[in-house]
Design an enzyme around this catalytic site. Structure first.
Site, PDB file in Angstrom:
ATOM      1  N   HIS A   4       0.821  -1.207   0.000  1.00 11.44           N
ATOM      2  CA  HIS A   4       0.000   0.000   0.000  1.00 11.44           C
ATOM      3  C   HIS A   4       0.861   1.266   0.000  1.00 11.44           C
ATOM      4  O   HIS A   4       2.075   1.231   0.215  1.00 11.44           O
ATOM      5  CB  HIS A   4      -0.892   0.000   1.247  1.00 11.44           C
ATOM      6  CG  HIS A   4      -0.105  -0.109   2.520  1.00 11.44           C
ATOM      7  ND1 HIS A   4       0.531   0.969   3.097  1.00 11.44           N
ATOM      8  CD2 HIS A   4       0.178  -1.185   3.305  1.00 11.44           C
ATOM      9  CE1 HIS A   4       1.149   0.573   4.197  1.00 11.44           C
ATOM     10  NE2 HIS A   4       0.967  -0.736   4.345  1.00 11.44           N
ATOM     11  N   GLU A  80      -2.484  -7.411   6.988  1.00 10.66           N
ATOM     12  CA  GLU A  80      -1.174  -7.537   7.621  1.00 10.66           C
ATOM     13  C   GLU A  80      -1.265  -8.446   8.846  1.00 10.66           C
ATOM     14  O   GLU A  80      -2.341  -8.655   9.417  1.00 10.66           O
ATOM     15  CB  GLU A  80      -0.663  -6.145   8.021  1.00 10.66           C
ATOM     16  CG  GLU A  80       0.737  -6.114   8.597  1.00 10.66           C
ATOM     17  CD  GLU A  80       1.798  -6.609   7.631  1.00 10.66           C
ATOM     18  OE1 GLU A  80       1.845  -7.843   7.413  1.00 10.66           O
ATOM     19  OE2 GLU A  80       2.580  -5.800   7.116  1.00 10.66           O
TER      20      GLU A  80
END
Length: 220
Positions: A4, A80
Site C-alpha cells: 500500500h 497484515e
C-alpha cells in the site's frame, strides 16, 4: 502483489499490524502515480484484490479507477499480520519494554504466528489465481502489506528484501484442478523510484534472522 501507499502510522513510525490507519496525502499521490505506470504495462490486469485494511483498500481503489477496473475485491486474508501488543508503538517504545527483541527478530506471544500468516495469504493467492484462470485473465493485481509479502517471499525460499510503499513482488501460478501452484517472481517496482523510506515499523515479518537471508544469498 503491491504494498500500500504511505499510511498515517507509517509517517509517524508506529507499528501497524491490523490497526486500520488510512493513507496520507502522500500515500494517495503514490497510488495515483503508480496507477498511471500500471496502466502502461502488459499483460493488463483483469482484477484488483485488496486487504480489508484502509491503507490497502484506499490504494487499491485509486489504482482500480485509473485502470478502469471494477471495484477491488476485498479479502481479509490479505491483511497484515496482527502485531498484538506492539500495535501503535514506535521502535523506541518497543526497545524500552522489550530490549533487544527487534534486533533479534523476536515477537511477543500476542503476535500472529508466521505460519498462520503464510497459510491464509497462500490460500488467498490460490483463489486469486484460480479466479483469473476462470475469467481468462493473464494477471491480477493484489494490494496488501509488506510484512505479508515478505512472509510469502521467505516461505517460497526467496531473499527477504525490504519493500517500499507501492513496491512489491511478482508471483506466477499454474492452476490445475482449481488449485494454484505459486512460484516466486521478480521484485515489482512499477514506478521505478522509492518515494519514501523502506519498511516502516510493523512491516518486518520477523521469525527469521537476517543471517538466514544472508545464507540464502550465499547459496545463490
Amino acid at each position: 502483489m503491491l504494498r500500500h501507499g504511505q499510511s498515517e502510522w507509517n509517517a509517524v513510525r508506529r507499528w501497524q499490524g491490523t490497526a486500520d490507519s488510512p493513507l496520507t496525502v502522500l500515500g494517495r499521490e503514490q497510488a495515483a502515480t503508480t496507477a498511471r505506470v500500471l496502466a502502461t504495462l502488459r499483460p493488463r490486469f483483469g482484477e484488483v484484490w485488496t486487504s480489508n485494511l484502509r491503507r490497502a483498500s484506499q490504494t487499491a481503489s485509486v489504482i482500480a479507477r485509473t485502470l478502469d477496473i471494477a471495484q477491488p475485491i476485498v479479502d481479509a486474508r490479505l491483511r497484515e499480520a496482527d502485531a498484538g501488543e506492539w500495535e501503535g508503538l514506535t521502535p523506541e517504545q518497543i526497545d524500552l519494554r522489550w530490549p533487544g527483541w527487534l534486533e533479534a527478530h523476536h515477537r511477543p506471544a500476542t503476535f500472529e504466528p508466521y505460519p498462520a500468516v503464510v497459510a491464509r495469504a497462500t490460500e488467498a493467492l490460490h483463489d486469486v489465481a484460480a479466479r483469473a484462470v476462470r475469467n481468462d485473465s493473464p494477471a491480477a493485481l493484489v494490494v496488501a502489506h509488506s510484512g505479508l509479502a515478505r512472509s510469502l517471499v521467505r516461505h517460497l525460499g526467496g531473499i527477504d528484501a525490504r519493500i517500499p510503499n507501492l513496491g512489491g513482488v511478482w508471483f506466477t501460478a499454474s492452476v490445475i484442478d482449481g488449485r494454484a501452484d505459486l512460484v516466486l517472481g521478480d521484485v515489482f517496482d512499477p514506478a521505478g523510484v522509492v518515494v519514501t523510506g523502506v519498511d516502516a515499523p510493523g512491516e518486518d515479518p520477523g521469525e527469521e534472522t537476517d543471517e538466514t537471508d544472508a545464507e540464502r544469498t550465499a547459496e545463490r
